[in-house]
Structures are given as structure tokens and as C-alpha cells.
Design an enzyme around this catalytic site. Structure first.
Site, PDB file in Angstrom:
ATOM      1  N   LYS A  44       0.813  -1.196   0.000  1.00 27.07           N
ATOM      2  CA  LYS A  44       0.000   0.000   0.000  1.00 27.07           C
ATOM      3  C   LYS A  44       0.853   1.254   0.000  1.00 27.07           C
ATOM      4  O   LYS A  44       0.403   2.329  -0.375  1.00 27.07           O
ATOM      5  CB  LYS A  44      -0.852   0.036   1.280  1.00 27.07           C
ATOM      6  CG  LYS A  44      -1.876  -1.019   1.416  1.00 27.07           C
ATOM      7  CD  LYS A  44      -2.674  -0.693   2.713  1.00 27.07           C
ATOM      8  CE  LYS A  44      -3.370  -1.896   3.241  1.00 27.07           C
ATOM      9  NZ  LYS A  44      -4.074  -1.584   4.517  1.00 27.07           N
ATOM     10  N   GLY A  45       2.099   1.123   0.480  1.00 29.15           N
ATOM     11  CA  GLY A  45       2.918   2.293   0.777  1.00 29.15           C
ATOM     12  C   GLY A  45       3.114   3.286  -0.367  1.00 29.15           C
ATOM     13  O   GLY A  45       3.263   4.476  -0.127  1.00 29.15           O
ATOM     14  N   ASP A 104      14.343  -1.161   0.924  1.00 25.04           N
ATOM     15  CA  ASP A 104      15.022  -1.459   2.177  1.00 25.04           C
ATOM     16  C   ASP A 104      15.930  -2.682   1.954  1.00 25.04           C
ATOM     17  O   ASP A 104      17.024  -2.534   1.415  1.00 25.04           O
ATOM     18  CB  ASP A 104      13.959  -1.678   3.254  1.00 25.04           C
ATOM     19  CG  ASP A 104      14.516  -1.825   4.652  1.00 25.04           C
ATOM     20  OD1 ASP A 104      15.665  -1.421   4.888  1.00 25.04           O
ATOM     21  OD2 ASP A 104      13.798  -2.342   5.527  1.00 25.04           O
ATOM     22  N   PHE A 153      13.480   4.528  10.642  1.00 23.96           N
ATOM     23  CA  PHE A 153      12.138   4.097  10.268  1.00 23.96           C
ATOM     24  C   PHE A 153      11.338   5.364   9.982  1.00 23.96           C
ATOM     25  O   PHE A 153      11.252   6.255  10.829  1.00 23.96           O
ATOM     26  CB  PHE A 153      11.483   3.279  11.380  1.00 23.96           C
ATOM     27  CG  PHE A 153      10.191   2.672  10.927  1.00 23.96           C
ATOM     28  CD1 PHE A 153      10.191   1.591  10.061  1.00 23.96           C
ATOM     29  CD2 PHE A 153       8.980   3.205  11.331  1.00 23.96           C
ATOM     30  CE1 PHE A 153       8.995   1.044   9.600  1.00 23.96           C
ATOM     31  CE2 PHE A 153       7.778   2.665  10.881  1.00 23.96           C
ATOM     32  CZ  PHE A 153       7.796   1.579  10.015  1.00 23.96           C
ATOM     33  N   ARG A 166      -0.214   7.125   7.459  1.00 26.19           N
ATOM     34  CA  ARG A 166      -0.046   7.156   6.001  1.00 26.19           C
ATOM     35  C   ARG A 166      -0.434   8.512   5.410  1.00 26.19           C
ATOM     36  O   ARG A 166       0.075   8.895   4.357  1.00 26.19           O
ATOM     37  CB  ARG A 166      -0.916   6.084   5.333  1.00 26.19           C
ATOM     38  CG  ARG A 166      -0.443   4.661   5.549  1.00 26.19           C
ATOM     39  CD  ARG A 166      -1.157   3.734   4.581  1.00 26.19           C
ATOM     40  NE  ARG A 166      -1.038   2.334   4.960  1.00 26.19           N
ATOM     41  CZ  ARG A 166      -0.015   1.549   4.641  1.00 26.19           C
ATOM     42  NH1 ARG A 166       0.997   2.033   3.947  1.00 26.19           N
ATOM     43  NH2 ARG A 166       0.016   0.287   5.015  1.00 26.19           N
TER      44      ARG A 166
HETATM   45  P1  5GP Z   1      12.142  -4.549   1.354  1.00 20.61           P
HETATM   46  O1  5GP Z   1      11.631  -5.786   0.701  1.00 20.61           O
HETATM   47  O2  5GP Z   1      13.005  -3.707   0.454  1.00 20.61           O
HETATM   48  O3  5GP Z   1      12.832  -4.862   2.648  1.00 20.61           O
HETATM   49  O4  5GP Z   1      10.876  -3.760   1.829  1.00 20.61           O
HETATM   50  C1  5GP Z   1      10.425  -2.638   1.240  1.00 20.61           C
HETATM   51  C2  5GP Z   1       9.114  -2.261   1.860  1.00 20.61           C
HETATM   52  O5  5GP Z   1       9.205  -2.259   3.279  1.00 20.61           O
HETATM   53  C3  5GP Z   1       8.735  -0.852   1.501  1.00 20.61           C
HETATM   54  O6  5GP Z   1       8.007  -0.808   0.318  1.00 20.61           O
HETATM   55  C4  5GP Z   1       7.906  -0.418   2.682  1.00 20.61           C
HETATM   56  O7  5GP Z   1       6.580  -0.832   2.497  1.00 20.61           O
HETATM   57  C5  5GP Z   1       8.532  -1.159   3.834  1.00 20.61           C
HETATM   58  N1  5GP Z   1       9.504  -0.280   4.516  1.00 20.61           N
HETATM   59  C6  5GP Z   1      10.848  -0.305   4.428  1.00 20.61           C
HETATM   60  N2  5GP Z   1      11.408   0.649   5.185  1.00 20.61           N
HETATM   61  C7  5GP Z   1      10.377   1.322   5.738  1.00 20.61           C
HETATM   62  C8  5GP Z   1      10.293   2.450   6.616  1.00 20.61           C
HETATM   63  O8  5GP Z   1      11.273   3.069   7.050  1.00 20.61           O
HETATM   64  N3  5GP Z   1       9.045   2.842   6.974  1.00 20.61           N
HETATM   65  C9  5GP Z   1       7.924   2.213   6.546  1.00 20.61           C
HETATM   66  N4  5GP Z   1       6.770   2.678   6.964  1.00 20.61           N
HETATM   67  N5  5GP Z   1       7.962   1.151   5.722  1.00 20.61           N
HETATM   68  C10 5GP Z   1       9.175   0.717   5.317  1.00 20.61           C
HETATM   69 MG    MG Z   2       6.175  -0.398  -0.303  1.00 23.13          MG
END
Ligand code: 5GP
Ligand code: MG
Length: 180
Positions: A44-45, A104, A153, A166
Site C-alpha cells: 500500500k505504501g 530497504d 524508520f 499514512r
Molecule cells: P524490502 O523488501 O526492500 O525490505 O521492503 C520494502 C518495503 O518495506 C517498503 O516498500 C515499505 O513498504 C517497507 N519499509 C521499508 N522501510 C520502511 C520504513 O522506514 N518505513 C515504513 N513505513 N515502511 C518501510
Molecule cells: Mg512499499
């Protein structure tokens, strides 16, 4: 909605607007003219970023969404990626832009990129508003990045903390929220 006083502003709404317009301009220059483009937002982000970014492009696009999960309800990645909602448009022979708000570990996007390549896209490029480069668990490089962020974060502009915050207009660091 206003951010709680103890949140630290990382990017103001104006900073975000500049980043989004800059990204759209870069992407517009690199995509072939006259060829169909599908913008796939990662739910959703990326919901707000996707809406702003797609409208900042100076070309017509088809819009779609995908939803994958490597996160549970907390603030760290579980390492297992699942597709919760797949794309609906036919991406065969089309240029796909994956629109994600933050990279991330890199797990979600490498999985999604593979999924779209398997679906027969002519090309798959990733546009990420934010990138936590030091936190990769798997090798992954976004094609277009708005800004790099450190080991924090962050919430707001679509990003949540346990489904809250959000709708905050900027992007904020939640103090004391450790990453694992
Ligand atoms: P990855 O698979 O790269 O570890 O995860 C990416 C997803 O993790 C991002 O699309 C997001 O939804 C979530 N995410 C990663 N870092 C953050 C952060 O600092 N804050 C929030 N709210 N979500 C994060
Ligand atoms: Mg995301």
C-alpha cells in the site's frame, strides 16, 4: 493530519514535490516516445507517490497495482515475499515502471521485478522515492531514486507504522523506532 510533535521532519511536502517532479522528468527522457507504458504501484505504501508520480509524467500511461508482503505488522522484514494482489493489465510487450516509495532489504522489489519480467514486459524499470542503500539483504539497484535515507524508520506520504500515519503530508523519522 498533522505529525505528532516528537516526529522529526525528513522531507517536507515541498521537498517531496521537487523529488517527484525531478523523477518524472528523468523517466520521461529515458522512455521511448509513442510506446505503451504501464505504471505499477506497489501497495500500500506507494499509493500516494504513485498517484503524484504518474500525473507528473508528460505522457499517457496505464495504471496498475501489485501488492507483496515481506513485512508483518512490525518494523522489520521477515525475509519471505508473497504476492497478495497481482497485476491485472496485460504487460506483454509494454514498458513497465514499478513505482515504490522505499527500498530497504531489496527483497520485495527483486521479487516483483522478476514477476513482471516473467509476465513478458518489454522492459521493467524501478522508480523509488527513497532508498535505504545500506540495508540491502539481496543485491538490488533501483533505476531511478529520489533520495537516499539512512538507517531510520520513516512514516508519512503513504508510509505507515502499524497502519497509522499514512496520510501525513511530509516524511518523518519516528524517533526511537529501531530497525532490525
Ligand atoms: P524490502 O523488501 O526492500 O525490505 O521492503 C520494502 C518495503 O518495506 C517498503 O516498500 C515499505 O513498504 C517497507 N519499509 C521499508 N522501510 C520502511 C520504513 O522506514 N518505513 C515504513 N513505513 N515502511 C518501510
Ligand atoms: Mg512499499
Amino acid at each position: 493530519m498533522k505529525a505528532p510533535d516528537h516526529f522529526k521532519t525528513l522531507f517536507s511536502p515541498q521537498d517531496i514535490q521537487v523529488m517527484v517532479e525531478g523523477l518524472a522528468e528523468q523517466v520521461d527522457k529515458t522512455l521511448p516516445a509513442e510506446e505503451p507504458v504501464v505504471c505499477v504501484g506497489v501497495l500500500k505504501g506507494a499509493w500516494i507517490f504513485h498517484a503524484d508520480f504518474c500525473r507528473a509524467l508528460k505522457r499517457p500511461v496505464t495504471v496498475d497495482f501489485i501488492r507483496a508482503s515481506s513485512y508483518g505488522a512490525g518494523t522489520s522484514s521477515s525475509g519471505v515475499v508473497r504476492i497478495l494482489k497481482d497485476i491485472e493489465v496485460d504487460v506483454r510487450n509494454k514498458h513497465v515502471l514499478v513505482v515504490e516509495e522505499i527500498v530497504d532489504s531489496g527483497r520485495t522489489l527483486s521479487f516483483i521485478k522478476q514477476r513482471l519480467e516473467q509476465a513478458g514486459a518489454a522492459s521493467v524499470k524501478v522508480v523509488a522515492l527513497l532508498d535505504k542503500k545500506q540495508r540491502r539483504a539481496v543485491p538490488f539497484q533501483a533505476d531511478f531514486v529520489g533520495a537516499e535515507v539512512g538507517n531510520h524508520f520513516v512514516v508519512g506520504y503513504g508510509l505507515d507504522w502499524g497502519e497509522n500515519y499514512r496520510t501525513l503530508p511530509g516524511i518523518y523519522i519516528v524517533p526511537g523506532e529501531a530497525l532490525h
